[in-house]
Enzyme design. Structure first.
Site, PDB file in Angstrom:
ATOM      1  N   ASN A 158       0.899  -1.281   0.046  1.00 16.57           N
ATOM      2  CA  ASN A 158      -0.007   0.108   0.061  1.00 16.57           C
ATOM      3  C   ASN A 158       0.950   1.343   0.092  1.00 16.57           C
ATOM      4  O   ASN A 158       0.451   2.290  -0.551  1.00 16.57           O
ATOM      5  CB  ASN A 158      -0.973  -0.047   1.203  1.00 16.57           C
ATOM      6  N   CYS A 291      -3.138   1.787   6.268  1.00 19.49           N
ATOM      7  CA  CYS A 291      -3.804   0.955   7.495  1.00 19.49           C
ATOM      8  C   CYS A 291      -4.483   1.940   8.504  1.00 19.49           C
ATOM      9  O   CYS A 291      -5.062   1.351   9.496  1.00 19.49           O
ATOM     10  CB  CYS A 291      -2.593   0.034   8.005  1.00 19.49           C
ATOM     11  N   GLU A 469       7.779   0.789  16.628  1.00 18.14           N
ATOM     12  CA  GLU A 469       8.849   1.341  15.824  1.00 18.14           C
ATOM     13  C   GLU A 469       8.633   2.695  15.736  1.00 18.14           C
ATOM     14  O   GLU A 469       7.551   3.382  16.157  1.00 18.14           O
ATOM     15  CB  GLU A 469       9.085   0.684  14.302  1.00 18.14           C
TER      16      GLU A 469
HETATM   17  P1  NAD Z   1      -0.029  -9.211   3.114  1.00 17.71           P
HETATM   18  O1  NAD Z   1      -0.006  -9.778   4.451  1.00 17.71           O
HETATM   19  O2  NAD Z   1      -0.899  -9.790   2.276  1.00 17.71           O
HETATM   20  O3  NAD Z   1       1.378  -9.402   2.660  1.00 17.71           O
HETATM   21  C1  NAD Z   1       2.472  -8.540   3.157  1.00 17.71           C
HETATM   22  C2  NAD Z   1       3.592  -9.035   2.640  1.00 17.71           C
HETATM   23  O4  NAD Z   1       3.714 -10.549   3.318  1.00 17.71           O
HETATM   24  C3  NAD Z   1       3.804  -9.499   1.137  1.00 17.71           C
HETATM   25  O5  NAD Z   1       5.196  -9.190   0.998  1.00 17.71           O
HETATM   26  C4  NAD Z   1       3.446 -10.979   1.177  1.00 17.71           C
HETATM   27  O6  NAD Z   1       3.992 -11.468   0.002  1.00 17.71           O
HETATM   28  C5  NAD Z   1       3.944 -11.413   2.493  1.00 17.71           C
HETATM   29  N1  NAD Z   1       3.468 -12.510   2.802  1.00 17.71           N
HETATM   30  C6  NAD Z   1       2.188 -13.036   2.932  1.00 17.71           C
HETATM   31  N2  NAD Z   1       2.005 -14.196   3.402  1.00 17.71           N
HETATM   32  C7  NAD Z   1       3.226 -14.529   3.792  1.00 17.71           C
HETATM   33  C8  NAD Z   1       3.777 -15.478   4.438  1.00 17.71           C
HETATM   34  N3  NAD Z   1       3.032 -16.900   4.842  1.00 17.71           N
HETATM   35  N4  NAD Z   1       5.039 -15.907   4.971  1.00 17.71           N
HETATM   36  C9  NAD Z   1       5.822 -14.685   4.525  1.00 17.71           C
HETATM   37  N5  NAD Z   1       5.635 -13.664   4.106  1.00 17.71           N
HETATM   38  C10 NAD Z   1       4.099 -13.729   3.549  1.00 17.71           C
HETATM   39  O7  NAD Z   1      -0.648  -7.640   3.285  1.00 17.71           O
HETATM   40  P2  NAD Z   1      -0.902  -6.780   1.966  1.00 17.71           P
HETATM   41  O8  NAD Z   1      -2.095  -7.017   1.619  1.00 17.71           O
HETATM   42  O9  NAD Z   1       0.196  -6.416   1.313  1.00 17.71           O
HETATM   43  O10 NAD Z   1      -1.004  -5.246   2.779  1.00 17.71           O
HETATM   44  C11 NAD Z   1      -2.387  -4.684   3.325  1.00 17.71           C
HETATM   45  C12 NAD Z   1      -2.392  -5.187   4.665  1.00 17.71           C
HETATM   46  O11 NAD Z   1      -1.266  -4.765   5.637  1.00 17.71           O
HETATM   47  C13 NAD Z   1      -3.589  -4.493   5.567  1.00 17.71           C
HETATM   48  O12 NAD Z   1      -4.119  -5.510   6.284  1.00 17.71           O
HETATM   49  C14 NAD Z   1      -3.135  -3.485   6.056  1.00 17.71           C
HETATM   50  O13 NAD Z   1      -3.948  -2.868   7.299  1.00 17.71           O
HETATM   51  C15 NAD Z   1      -1.915  -3.888   6.610  1.00 17.71           C
HETATM   52  N6  NAD Z   1      -0.766  -2.623   6.856  1.00 17.71           N
HETATM   53  C16 NAD Z   1      -0.775  -2.410   8.089  1.00 17.71           C
HETATM   54  C17 NAD Z   1       0.293  -1.257   8.440  1.00 17.71           C
HETATM   55  C18 NAD Z   1       0.497  -0.925   9.874  1.00 17.71           C
HETATM   56  O14 NAD Z   1       1.483  -0.047  10.083  1.00 17.71           O
HETATM   57  N7  NAD Z   1      -0.131  -1.406  10.829  1.00 17.71           N
HETATM   58  C19 NAD Z   1       0.863  -0.851   7.510  1.00 17.71           C
HETATM   59  C20 NAD Z   1       0.524  -0.970   6.256  1.00 17.71           C
HETATM   60  C21 NAD Z   1      -0.226  -2.118   5.836  1.00 17.71           C
HETATM   61  O1  6OD Z   2       4.073   6.645   8.960  1.00 18.51           O
HETATM   62  C1  6OD Z   2       4.526   5.511   9.110  1.00 18.51           C
HETATM   63  O2  6OD Z   2       5.593   5.393   9.530  1.00 18.51           O
HETATM   64  C2  6OD Z   2       3.844   4.241   8.913  1.00 18.51           C
HETATM   65  N1  6OD Z   2       4.684   3.084   9.464  1.00 18.51           N
HETATM   66  C3  6OD Z   2       2.620   4.185   8.254  1.00 18.51           C
HETATM   67  C4  6OD Z   2       1.897   3.315   8.200  1.00 18.51           C
HETATM   68  C5  6OD Z   2       0.625   3.186   7.223  1.00 18.51           C
HETATM   69  C6  6OD Z   2      -0.073   2.280   6.833  1.00 18.51           C
HETATM   70  O3  6OD Z   2      -0.411   1.870   5.823  1.00 18.51           O
END
Ligand code: NAD
Ligand code: 6OD
Length: 488
Positions: A158, A291, A469
């Protein structure tokens, strides 16, 4: 179409760009056209990357002083800025995001992440404790921070460069070596970053990049490798569960930034126009694929109807389209993700939602109809236990419901398995402090959203993550303190 040879993104291991036996397609979500091929790392390639990172731990990187390491990280930031337009073009091709978003947030933050940690590592305090001993001589305790070792970094699609560098920069600042696995949906800026690392002279093996998918592919091969020393991951909570199981085998430390179902709370005393503008941003930025986005909006009853109307008016002003046609909002990241979001659009109707606006796909009559667009969407009328109010959708959508008391809205906002972020809108200072500290989240904004100071703790509670972090919190995660006790 360019030949496969010309357009394959490579893995980067021990300072070399490495091909593999299989590749996958990277598709532009604006029009469904091929952006490039990507060399998928098999188990052998991932193994080579981890071993290269392990070997580099004892090489010239470990002998570098803080000053030199810090300068190299500033050089990486310079390298991103020197190739700013390449990074912008790559991020846009992979994601279809608006130029505004990529120019002002994604790529500048990629560079800023390196600058912040390059500076912070030089000002990190080293506490010292004096103690008494029975013989009266005393002792001194001080801790030295050693790198943890080989850091496995797995990042999402994202905010590809922003979220990957948010982990690469502090891990390197603390003296570790890294193996990065970016999302299969967004491999391009990670590959450009490898080129920058190469150009500025980051020693071979310190930064390694492997491309591929999660399960039974590069992601799983990486996080289950015996020679990684810790795992830092951003992505879905369910992926966090899978990675944690694998980390448990080797008792590896983890830092997880996971999903959210964030609340925005608008009190009657808020500055109305600012609350509307801020909520438009917190719901629809990056096509709702942040997120931290608000998917649950709670509005105090006396202003509920007025707020719903105003948000509808603003949502309908959002221009949906190509990054290069002055649009405010691009597509979702892929057709696969759009199928998920559209399933929630259908479910909301079944669950009894009033669709205030959107809930459908825009039709352009051109190549964009092959893309992954949806319209900005607002619902009202769902019960608090509807799946659309409980589950993370990760699209440009929110549900708005009214509330009558502070206690009620605090309880509703916290009634979720997630705990990432909240946004409060109020002009009452006492209420702001009182309510903010009751939010069960890692970050609560008052009268703003996504305002980031990179020194502050960032992370989530409950299913939204493990650890923090940001600033010293990152440096702590990526360091292993060794206490030295000296009898005087
Ligand atoms: P995802 O979990 O599908 O994938 C993230 C990464 O993990 C990708 O590189 C994927 O290839 C890898 N991956 C998937 N399964 C794996 C496994 N079993 N072992 C190792 N690696 C694996 O997430 P996404 O769809 O790319 O991103 C969207 C999600 O991320 C949403 O749920 C969003 O809320 C969350 N997100 C959270 C934050 C935060 O800071 N809390 C930030 C951005 C996104
Ligand atoms: O701003 C940041 O450092 C951070 N980790 C943002 C996360 C955004 C989620 O999609």
């Amino acid at each position: 179409m360019p030949s496969k040879q010309q357009k394959t993104l490579m893995n980067y291991i021990a300072g070399e760009f490495v091909q593999s036996n299989s590749s996958f397609e990277n598709i532009n979500p604006v029009d469904g056209v091929l952006v490039n091929y990507v060399a998928e790392a098999d188990v052998g390639i991932v193994n080579n990357a981890v071993l290269a990172a392990k070997e580099a731990l004892t090489g010239e990187w470990s002998k570098m002083g803080l000053e030199q390491r810090s300068s190299l990280l500033h050089a990486v930031a310079d390298g991103i800025e020197d190739r700013f337009d390449d990074f912008v073009a790559a991020e846009i091709a992979d994601t279809g995001k608006s130029y505004y978003q990529v120019n002002n947030i994604d790529i500048p933050r990629g560079a800023a992440n390196f600058r912040v940690f390059a500076d912070l590592i030089k000002t990190r305090p080293a506490p010292c404790f004096e103690m008494d001993t029975p013989d009266g001589c005393g002792a001194l305790n001080y801790a030295v921070n050693k790198p943890v070792g080989v850091v496995a970094i797995v990042s999402p699609w994202n905010l590809p460069l922003l979220l990957m560098t948010w982990k690469v920069a502090p891990a390197l600042a603390a003296g570790n070596t890294v193996v990065v696995k970016p999302s299969e949906e967004t491999p391009s800026t990670a590959t450009l970053l490898a080129e920058v690392m190469d150009e500025v002279g980051i020693p071979k093996g310190v930064f390694n990049l492997v491309h591929g998918f999660g399960p039974k592919s590069a992601g799983e091969f990486l996080v289950s490798h015996d020679h990684i020393d810790c795992i830092t991951f951003t992505g879905e909570s369910s992926t966090g569960t899978a990675i944690m199981k694998s980390a448990a085998e080797g008792v590896k430390p983890v830092s997880f930034e996971l999903g959210g179902k964030n609340a925005a709370i608008i009190f009657e005393d808020a500055n109305f126009d600012e609350a509307v503008a801020g909520t438009v941003r917190s719901v629809f930025s990056n096509c709702g694929q942040v997120c931290l986005c608000s998917e649950r909006v709670y509005v105090e009853r006396p202003i509920f109807d007025k707020f719903v109307t105003a948000l509808k008016v603003e949502a309908e002003k959002i221009k949906v389209g190509r990054p290069d046609d002055g649009s405010d909002m691009g597509p979702l990241v892929s057709r696969k993700h759009r199928d998920k979001v559209l399933a929630y659009f259908a479910l909301a109707v079944k669950e009894g939602a009033n669709v205030i606006t959107g809930g459908d796909i825009p039709h352009f009559g051109d190549e964009r109809d092959n893309g992954a667009f949806v319209n900005p969407t607002i619902w009202t009328g769902l019960s608090e236990d509807a799946r659309c109010v409980k589950e993370e959708i990760f699209g440009p959508v929110c549900h708005i419901s009214p509330f009558d008391t502070e206690e009620e809205v605090v309880s509703k906002a916290n009634d979720t398995v997630y705990g990432l972020a909240a946004a409060l809108w109020t002009s009452d200072l006492k209420r702001a402090h009182r309510v903010a500290r009751q939010m069960e989240v890692g970050i609560c904004w008052v009268n703003d959203w996504f305002l980031r100071d990179l020194r502050t703790p960032f992370g989530g509670v409950k299913l939204s993550g493990i650890g923090r972090e940001g600033g010293i919190h990152s440096l702590d995660f990526y360091s292993e303190p060794l206490n030295i006790c000296i009898k005087l």
